[in-house]
Design a protein around this motif. Sequence first.
Motif, PDB file in Angstrom:
ATOM      1  N   SER A   1       2.299   6.178  -7.688  1.00 14.41           N
ATOM      2  CA  SER A   1       0.955   6.984  -7.778  1.00 14.41           C
ATOM      3  C   SER A   1       1.809   8.076  -8.060  1.00 14.41           C
ATOM      4  O   SER A   1       1.059   8.874  -8.559  1.00 14.41           O
ATOM      5  CB  SER A   1      -0.042   6.080  -7.446  1.00 14.41           C
TER       6      SER A   1
ATOM      7  N   SER B   1       0.689  -1.204   0.153  1.00  8.50           N
ATOM      8  CA  SER B   1      -0.372  -0.252  -0.116  1.00  8.50           C
ATOM      9  C   SER B   1       0.917   1.043  -0.317  1.00  8.50           C
ATOM     10  O   SER B   1       0.662   2.685  -0.758  1.00  8.50           O
ATOM     11  CB  SER B   1      -1.179  -0.219   0.864  1.00  8.50           C
TER      12      SER B   1
ATOM     13  N   LYS C   1      -4.378  11.555   3.089  1.00 11.26           N
ATOM     14  CA  LYS C   1      -4.679  11.195   1.473  1.00 11.26           C
ATOM     15  C   LYS C   1      -4.345  12.528   0.189  1.00 11.26           C
ATOM     16  O   LYS C   1      -4.105  12.724  -0.627  1.00 11.26           O
ATOM     17  CB  LYS C   1      -5.716   9.911   1.083  1.00 11.26           C
TER      18      LYS C   1
ATOM     19  N   TRP D   1      -2.105  13.547  -2.657  1.00 18.51           N
ATOM     20  CA  TRP D   1      -2.365  14.071  -4.118  1.00 18.51           C
ATOM     21  C   TRP D   1      -2.467  15.665  -4.525  1.00 18.51           C
ATOM     22  O   TRP D   1      -1.791  15.740  -5.681  1.00 18.51           O
ATOM     23  CB  TRP D   1      -4.265  13.410  -4.103  1.00 18.51           C
TER      24      TRP D   1
ATOM     25  N   TYR E   1       0.547   3.871  -3.192  1.00 21.12           N
ATOM     26  CA  TYR E   1       0.659   5.667  -3.077  1.00 21.12           C
ATOM     27  C   TYR E   1       1.604   6.217  -3.996  1.00 21.12           C
ATOM     28  O   TYR E   1       1.432   7.083  -4.364  1.00 21.12           O
ATOM     29  CB  TYR E   1       0.559   6.275  -1.692  1.00 21.12           C
TER      30      TYR E   1
ATOM     31  N   ALA F   1       4.801   7.042   2.089  1.00 26.19           N
ATOM     32  CA  ALA F   1       4.144   7.311   1.039  1.00 26.19           C
ATOM     33  C   ALA F   1       5.203   8.250   1.038  1.00 26.19           C
ATOM     34  O   ALA F   1       5.817   8.843  -0.265  1.00 26.19           O
ATOM     35  CB  ALA F   1       3.223   7.009   0.189  1.00 26.19           C
TER      36      ALA F   1
ATOM     37  N   VAL G   1       0.372   6.674   4.218  1.00 30.44           N
ATOM     38  CA  VAL G   1       0.250   7.526   3.543  1.00 30.44           C
ATOM     39  C   VAL G   1       1.413   8.874   4.000  1.00 30.44           C
ATOM     40  O   VAL G   1       1.866   8.914   3.016  1.00 30.44           O
ATOM     41  CB  VAL G   1      -1.017   8.587   3.393  1.00 30.44           C
TER      42      VAL G   1
END
Length: 246
Positions: A46, A39, A100, A104, A43, A224, A221
Amino acid sequence: MANWNDPRTTQRGMGSSPSLRGEASGVAYDAGLRRYMLSIYNYMASGVLLSGAVALGLFASGLGYALFASPLRFLIFLSPLAIVLAMSFGANRFSAGALKGMFWAFSVLMGMSLTTIFFVYTGPSIAATFFATAGAFAGLSLFGYTTQKDLSGMGTFLIMGVVGLLIASVINMFLQSTGLMWAVSFLGVLIFAGLTAYDTQMLKRQYYSVRGTEFVDKVIVMGALSLYLDFINMFQFLLSFMGQRN
């Protein structure tokens, strides 16, 4: 994890159920750790791909020139840092969903700021550096995940190195020394290579503290974000060596 040194785990027939439970528990923990780490990597990857797509899209469309010719360039450069600071110091206050969303948004803004590399370096050299960084990152992260050596002692040294890099970079904005620029780039590659292995091991260890709790999504998160920063900084410093200027 199952206690493989316990002779009771080798019993068969009646009384062997503790072994089965122990093995099942170990398998469950391993599967949970794999899901947790995957996971984080998903993240992170991505986010990197989103940043790359935004940077390439702005450059190809010509909007990048317009943005960086306007006062908005200062906002674009400073916004990612503001989001990182907010996530780092406010992780306990924000929900996992908010973190999250911020991740992004950070990836998009970083992509916008990375548009400038296309003004300086050729496309093929950027691509070659990206894939070289990806290969190095994968190897270093695998080392951090599998090594039995405790890397925790590296943490303070590496963080001090990052602070030193920031100070040297600011000083060189005024000195414009080519030698200092190369030294900062070389040390930057080494420091963020070390941080990649260190952060991976720390994230793996952190799993055993947060598994089964509500904090696991937040840790994914934030993990990541840490690996994203390791990757993107290593890429930018490596680009100083591998990049061919336009």
